[in-house]
Design a protein around this motif. Structure first.
Motif, short mmCIF file in Angstrom:
data_model
loop_
_atom_site.label_atom_id
_atom_site.label_comp_id
_atom_site.label_asym_id
_atom_site.label_seq_id
_atom_site.Cartn_x
_atom_site.Cartn_y
_atom_site.Cartn_z
N TRP A 1 0.81 -1.22 0.00
CA TRP A 1 0.00 0.00 0.00
C TRP A 1 0.85 1.27 0.00
CZ3 TRP A 1 -4.96 1.31 -0.74
CH2 TRP A 1 -5.39 2.56 -0.30
N GLN A 2 1.87 1.33 0.86
CA GLN A 2 2.68 2.54 0.97
C GLN A 2 3.54 2.78 -0.25
OE1 GLN A 2 2.25 4.78 3.24
NE2 GLN A 2 0.81 3.54 4.40
N ARG A 3 3.77 1.75 -1.05
CA ARG A 3 4.62 1.90 -2.23
C ARG A 3 3.87 2.38 -3.46
NH1 ARG A 3 6.31 -3.28 -0.54
NH2 ARG A 3 5.41 -4.22 -2.43
N LEU A 4 2.56 2.48 -3.38
CA LEU A 4 1.78 2.89 -4.55
C LEU A 4 2.07 4.34 -4.92
CD1 LEU A 4 -1.76 1.36 -3.85
CD2 LEU A 4 0.12 0.40 -5.21
N GLY A 5 2.20 4.58 -6.22
CA GLY A 5 2.42 5.96 -6.68
C GLY A 5 1.26 6.86 -6.35
N VAL A 6 0.03 6.35 -6.51
CA VAL A 6 -1.18 7.05 -6.07
C VAL A 6 -2.06 6.02 -5.38
CG1 VAL A 6 -1.15 8.80 -7.88
CG2 VAL A 6 -2.38 6.65 -8.26
N GLN B 1 -8.76 -12.27 -10.35
CA GLN B 1 -8.53 -10.97 -9.71
C GLN B 1 -7.08 -10.60 -9.92
OE1 GLN B 1 -9.46 -11.52 -5.59
NE2 GLN B 1 -7.54 -12.57 -5.12
N ILE B 2 -6.78 -9.32 -9.79
CA ILE B 2 -5.41 -8.85 -9.93
C ILE B 2 -4.92 -8.34 -8.59
CG2 ILE B 2 -6.18 -6.57 -10.78
CD1 ILE B 2 -3.53 -6.42 -12.35
N VAL B 3 -3.78 -8.85 -8.16
CA VAL B 3 -3.12 -8.34 -6.96
C VAL B 3 -2.19 -7.22 -7.41
CG1 VAL B 3 -1.60 -8.88 -5.03
CG2 VAL B 3 -3.27 -10.57 -5.81
N VAL B 4 -2.59 -5.99 -7.12
CA VAL B 4 -1.89 -4.81 -7.64
C VAL B 4 -0.63 -4.54 -6.84
CG1 VAL B 4 -2.07 -2.33 -8.07
CG2 VAL B 4 -4.03 -3.83 -8.53
N GLU B 5 0.47 -4.35 -7.54
CA GLU B 5 1.75 -4.04 -6.90
C GLU B 5 2.22 -2.63 -7.22
OE1 GLU B 5 4.01 -7.23 -8.48
OE2 GLU B 5 3.33 -8.68 -6.98
N GLN B 6 1.75 -2.09 -8.35
CA GLN B 6 2.06 -0.71 -8.74
C GLN B 6 0.80 -0.07 -9.30
OE1 GLN B 6 5.33 -0.95 -11.50
NE2 GLN B 6 6.85 -0.92 -9.89
N LEU B 7 0.59 1.19 -8.97
CA LEU B 7 -0.57 1.92 -9.45
C LEU B 7 -0.13 3.35 -9.76
CD1 LEU B 7 -3.64 1.23 -9.81
CD2 LEU B 7 -4.02 2.47 -7.68
N GLU B 8 -0.26 3.73 -11.01
CA GLU B 8 0.14 5.07 -11.43
C GLU B 8 -1.00 5.73 -12.19
OE1 GLU B 8 2.89 6.38 -10.50
OE2 GLU B 8 3.90 4.59 -9.73
N GLU C 1 8.22 7.88 -4.28
CA GLU C 1 7.01 7.39 -3.63
C GLU C 1 6.91 7.79 -2.16
OE1 GLU C 1 7.18 3.23 -4.26
OE2 GLU C 1 6.85 3.35 -6.42
N THR C 2 8.03 7.93 -1.48
CA THR C 2 7.99 8.20 -0.04
C THR C 2 8.18 9.67 0.32
OG1 THR C 2 10.38 7.82 0.23
CG2 THR C 2 8.94 5.90 0.40
N SER C 3 8.37 10.52 -0.68
CA SER C 3 8.75 11.91 -0.37
C SER C 3 7.67 12.64 0.43
CB SER C 3 9.07 12.67 -1.66
OG SER C 3 7.92 12.79 -2.48
#
Length: 241
Positions: free
Chosen positions: A27-32, A56-63, A138-140
């Motif tokens: 969750w914390q690594r998602l771009g948005v 289903q899709i296990v989302v690892e990146q979301l932009e 992502e963490t800024s």
């Protein structure tokens, strides 16, 4: 988002939809973060759910899907926070006339911190405490928010004013400064905040909530401290009255 920390939603286009999930660790690594109606590019692993005979899709990146989607998201976020009164001029505070300690939230390397330190030294040498953060990525946003909050609880010399600064960049590069958590941290800060993010034409949500906005990091240093020679001249004039 579930109380477990995982998130569940649906991705859809004009013709189809698929269930999606994000594990708490990702969750914390998602771009948005997922929001209703946001156009996105999702990357992850396709899995099956036997009980429903479905995919289903296990989302690892979301932009966000391009700059247009980012600007739409930004405007919706701006309206939401403005409606809460976080950008009202009435809640903004004056800066201290002569701060003993200046807190700076920025990268510890690069031109921005050098420019601020140089201008403070030229105008009125003062004690500067730098809280190092990532100014992009992502963490800024979370790092800058933690720094603003951390200065209020700082065990050392507590700053009288905080400068949040970074150089110019693209909408994507400056996106951390549109973070909702950061906006709320600045609004809650007991210490006045000067935002100096990007160039004069760059605007982020932190610029709206900060007590003062500077067009550049150098401009923020100029707002934070007066010119020492001018102060001495004023004192000399008043002593003759």
């Amino acid at each position: 988002r579930h109380t477990s920390g995982h998130a569940y939603f649906s991705l859809k286009d004009a013709d189809a939809s698929i269930d999606a999930g994000v594990w708490r660790s990702a969750w914390q690594r998602l771009g948005v973060k997922p929001e209703e109606g946001l156009e996105v590019i999702a990357s992850g692993r396709l899995t099956t759910f036997a009980k429903k005979s479905s995919y289903q899709i296990v989302v690892e990146q979301l932009e966000p899907a391009g700059g247009g989607a980012l600007m739409k998201l930004l405007e919706e976020r701006r309206k939401k926070l403005a409606a809460e009164g976080l950008f009202d001029e009435a809640r903004k505070r004056p800066l201290p006339s002569l701060p003993a300690v200046i807190g700076v939230v920025t990268s510890p390397t690069g031109a921005v911190i050098r420019d601020i330190l140089h201008r403070v030294a030229d105008r009125f040498p003062s004690h500067v405490v730098v809280w190092p953060v990532r100014v992009q990525g992502e963490t800024s946003g979370a790092e800058v928010a933690a720094a603003v909050t951390g200065f209020a609880e700082y065990a050392g010399p507590r700053p009288d004013v905080i400068i949040v600064a970074r150089g110019g960049g693209s909408v994507e590069g400056l996106w951390g400064y549109n973070d909702e958590g950061l906006v709320r941290a600045v609004a809650a800060s007991p210490i006045p905040v000067i935002s100096a993010v990007g160039h004069e034409t760059d605007w982020t949500l932190i610029d709206h909530v900060a007590d003062h906005r500077a067009p550049t990091p150098t401009g923020a240093a100029e707002q934070a401290v007066p010119v020492r020679a001018d102060c001495l001249a004023t004192l000399a004039d008043r002593s003759r009255v």
